[in-house]
Scaffold this motif. Structure first.
Motif, PDB file in Angstrom:
ATOM      1  N   MET A 128       2.821 -20.383  37.549  1.00 38.80           N
ATOM      2  CA  MET A 128       2.558 -21.333  36.470  1.00 38.80           C
ATOM      3  C   MET A 128       3.153 -20.848  35.154  1.00 38.80           C
ATOM      4  SD  MET A 128       1.336 -23.907  37.863  1.00 38.80           S
ATOM      5  CE  MET A 128       1.013 -24.823  36.365  1.00 38.80           C
ATOM      6  N   ALA A 129       3.182 -19.540  34.947  1.00 39.96           N
ATOM      7  CA  ALA A 129       3.837 -19.002  33.756  1.00 39.96           C
ATOM      8  C   ALA A 129       5.330 -19.304  33.797  1.00 39.96           C
ATOM      9  CB  ALA A 129       3.594 -17.493  33.663  1.00 39.96           C
ATOM     10  N   VAL A 130       5.933 -19.209  34.976  1.00 40.36           N
ATOM     11  CA  VAL A 130       7.352 -19.555  35.121  1.00 40.36           C
ATOM     12  C   VAL A 130       7.568 -21.029  34.775  1.00 40.36           C
ATOM     13  CG1 VAL A 130       9.252 -19.811  36.773  1.00 40.36           C
ATOM     14  CG2 VAL A 130       7.864 -17.721  36.770  1.00 40.36           C
ATOM     15  N   GLU A 131       6.660 -21.895  35.213  1.00 40.25           N
ATOM     16  CA  GLU A 131       6.769 -23.319  34.879  1.00 40.25           C
ATOM     17  C   GLU A 131       6.773 -23.512  33.363  1.00 40.25           C
ATOM     18  OE1 GLU A 131       7.349 -25.873  36.800  1.00 40.25           O
ATOM     19  OE2 GLU A 131       7.240 -24.776  38.691  1.00 40.25           O
ATOM     20  N   PHE A 132       5.880 -22.819  32.675  1.00 38.26           N
ATOM     21  CA  PHE A 132       5.830 -22.950  31.216  1.00 38.26           C
ATOM     22  C   PHE A 132       7.098 -22.408  30.570  1.00 38.26           C
ATOM     23  CE2 PHE A 132       4.960 -20.631  27.219  1.00 38.26           C
ATOM     24  CZ  PHE A 132       4.907 -21.745  26.381  1.00 38.26           C
ATOM     25  N   LEU A 133       7.561 -21.241  31.008  1.00 36.67           N
ATOM     26  CA  LEU A 133       8.764 -20.654  30.416  1.00 36.67           C
ATOM     27  C   LEU A 133       9.984 -21.532  30.660  1.00 36.67           C
ATOM     28  CD1 LEU A 133       8.147 -16.911  31.335  1.00 36.67           C
ATOM     29  CD2 LEU A 133       7.975 -17.957  29.074  1.00 36.67           C
ATOM     30  N   HIS A 134      10.018 -22.199  31.806  1.00 35.81           N
ATOM     31  CA  HIS A 134      11.103 -23.143  32.086  1.00 35.81           C
ATOM     32  C   HIS A 134      11.055 -24.300  31.089  1.00 35.81           C
ATOM     33  CE1 HIS A 134      14.197 -25.089  34.378  1.00 35.81           C
ATOM     34  NE2 HIS A 134      13.434 -26.112  34.697  1.00 35.81           N
ATOM     35  N   GLU A 135       9.858 -24.796  30.843  1.00 34.59           N
ATOM     36  CA  GLU A 135       9.689 -25.878  29.863  1.00 34.59           C
ATOM     37  C   GLU A 135      10.028 -25.392  28.452  1.00 34.59           C
ATOM     38  OE1 GLU A 135       7.660 -27.679  26.602  1.00 34.59           O
ATOM     39  OE2 GLU A 135       6.677 -26.003  27.591  1.00 34.59           O
ATOM     40  N   LEU A 136       9.741 -24.107  28.185  1.00 35.38           N
ATOM     41  CA  LEU A 136      10.057 -23.516  26.880  1.00 35.38           C
ATOM     42  C   LEU A 136      11.560 -23.322  26.696  1.00 35.38           C
ATOM     43  CD1 LEU A 136       8.579 -22.314  24.357  1.00 35.38           C
ATOM     44  CD2 LEU A 136       8.681 -20.089  25.508  1.00 35.38           C
ATOM     45  N   ASP A 137      12.314 -23.408  27.780  1.00 34.32           N
ATOM     46  CA  ASP A 137      13.770 -23.298  27.764  1.00 34.32           C
ATOM     47  C   ASP A 137      14.249 -21.898  27.377  1.00 34.32           C
ATOM     48  OD1 ASP A 137      16.332 -24.312  28.201  1.00 34.32           O
ATOM     49  OD2 ASP A 137      16.580 -24.969  26.121  1.00 34.32           O
ATOM     50  N   VAL A 138      13.631 -20.877  28.010  1.00 33.34           N
ATOM     51  CA  VAL A 138      14.121 -19.515  27.791  1.00 33.34           C
ATOM     52  C   VAL A 138      15.487 -19.373  28.448  1.00 33.34           C
ATOM     53  CG1 VAL A 138      11.803 -18.530  27.624  1.00 33.34           C
ATOM     54  CG2 VAL A 138      12.940 -18.655  29.869  1.00 33.34           C
ATOM     55  N   PRO A 139      16.348 -18.480  27.941  1.00 37.08           N
ATOM     56  CA  PRO A 139      17.699 -18.365  28.515  1.00 37.08           C
ATOM     57  C   PRO A 139      17.723 -17.778  29.919  1.00 37.08           C
ATOM     58  CG  PRO A 139      17.349 -16.712  26.827  1.00 37.08           C
ATOM     59  CD  PRO A 139      16.173 -17.629  26.760  1.00 37.08           C
ATOM     60  N   PHE A 140      16.773 -16.890  30.223  1.00 39.27           N
ATOM     61  CA  PHE A 140      16.730 -16.313  31.568  1.00 39.27           C
ATOM     62  C   PHE A 140      15.299 -15.927  31.903  1.00 39.27           C
ATOM     63  CE2 PHE A 140      17.336 -12.615  28.824  1.00 39.27           C
ATOM     64  CZ  PHE A 140      16.524 -11.644  29.373  1.00 39.27           C
TER      65      PHE A 140
END
Length: 359
Positions: free
Chosen positions: A117-129
């Motif tokens: 779920m943290a990965v889902e949020f970071l994806h939505e946050l648009d981190v570069p990697f």
């Protein structure tokens, strides 16, 4: 040549690219947003490429009993492990604020997604990697889902075996070719005898088509600089503003002066790696002119004599003549004029001399 890929917009890693330096803030911010911003600014001022945090959705990372476990460590921020972790966990809005701040000052921003779920949020946050922490490297469903997001991945290998890393490669590579492995030992602080930098070379041999890096938890900077000299293309080190602060990671972290020195040392080493071609360099010409030796006459040599080795020696000569490596080639050559003892042997006095071209 190791494959390159774009880890962040405009910033490639691998091949001949400079090492990408990640300042791992993790949770060394003490749960304080202002301290977190100060640490991002510190990472930028010290020359790091990226400021990185750790993001968890606690109910997805821990089960209920783990969160309820009493936590009496001197590093604790609460009565239970759950209370402790909640104190250190920033909200989604706080993460958005931190990312915006990093963008404003000009440093890349990302986080380790500590659960799906943290990965889902970071994806939505648009981190570069995405950074995959060692604790999730053998979490194959997590790896597969993360790889399918399509963002570049940096995967640490603490607590893992080479067999597991081969499995990780086989899972990630067909889905997402833009990833790298970091040699890592999960101990805080890490003792030199447990670093095993030679694993970097083993990874380079086993996985020649991906960049290899290093995530270090040791004290000081020497080992990290050595990792870069061995070819690490991504380097991650924990950072802190004060090693005496409460928290288990601070002791294995670099303070600002150490991070700045690490960055300087890495950039110096990268310049020093230079070219694999060994040759006389322009910067050596002055020394060569002053101290470079020549073949000289050990005895007086009459015109018409055939040179033998016992007629010749090597000294710093004036003027310059044949270099020392030519002495055996001169044996058997005929001289065209008298040569005094201690006189430099030059091309003008050797009959039919043909200058050899160095390859």
């Amino acid at each position: 040549m190791v494959r390159e890929f774009e880890l962040c917009p405009g910033r490639r890693v691998g091949g001949d690219q400079p090492c990408f330096i990640i300042a791992e803030i993790g949770q060394n911010h003490q749960g304080d947003l202002d301290i977190a911003k100060r640490m991002i600014r510190m990472a930028k001022d010290c020359g790091a490429d990226c400021a990185k945090f750790q993001k968890s959705e606690l109910e997805y990372k821990f089960n209920k009993k783990a969160l309820e476990r009493p936590y009496t460590s001197k590093h604790s921020w609460g009565r239970t492990y759950g209370e402790h972790k909640r104190h250190l966990e920033f909200s989604h809005d706080q993460y958005r604020e931190l990312k915006k701040y990093a963008e404003e000052i000009g440093i890349f921003f990302t986080a380790s997604g500590m659960d799906e779920m943290a990965v889902e949020f970071l994806h939505e946050l648009d981190v570069p990697f995405f950074k995959v922490g060692s604790g999730d490297t053998n979490n194959f469903p997590y790896l597969e889902k993360t790889a399918k997001k399509g963002r570049p991945m940096v995967i640490s290998s603490g607590m893992q075996s080479m067999s597991t890393m081969h499995q990780v490669y086989q899972i990630v590579k067909p889905i997402n070719p833009n990833f790298c492995f970091l040699q890592c030992t999960s101990a805080y602080p890490l003792q030199p005898e447990d670093v095993n930098l030679r694993v970097i070379s083993a990874y380079q041999s086993a996985f020649p088509d991906i960049p290899i890096g290093y995530s270090g938890h040791e004290t000081g900077i020497a080992i990290s600089v050595a990792a870069v000299a061995m070819g690490a293309k991504v380097l991650e080190r924990h950072v802190t503003l004060d090693k005496t602060w409460k928290g288990s990671d601070h002791q294995a972290s670099l303070e600002p002066n150490e991070l700045a020195e690490l960055v300087r040392a890495i950039r110096t080493v990268e310049k020093a790696m230079g070219s694999p071609i060994k040759q006389l360099l322009p910067c050596e010409m002055a020394c060569n002119e002053k101290l470079g030796k020549s073949v000289v006459a050990k005895v007086a040599i009459p015109e018409g004599a055939i040179l033998t080795l016992d007629m010749l020696t090597v000294k710093v000569g004036e003027p310059k003549g044949f270099p020392p490596e030519s002495i055996f080639d001169l044996v058997g050559q005929k001289v065209k004029k008298n040569i005094e003892e201690d006189e430099t042997i030059t091309e003008q006095v050797v009959e039919n001399h043909v200058k050899k071209v160095k390859c």
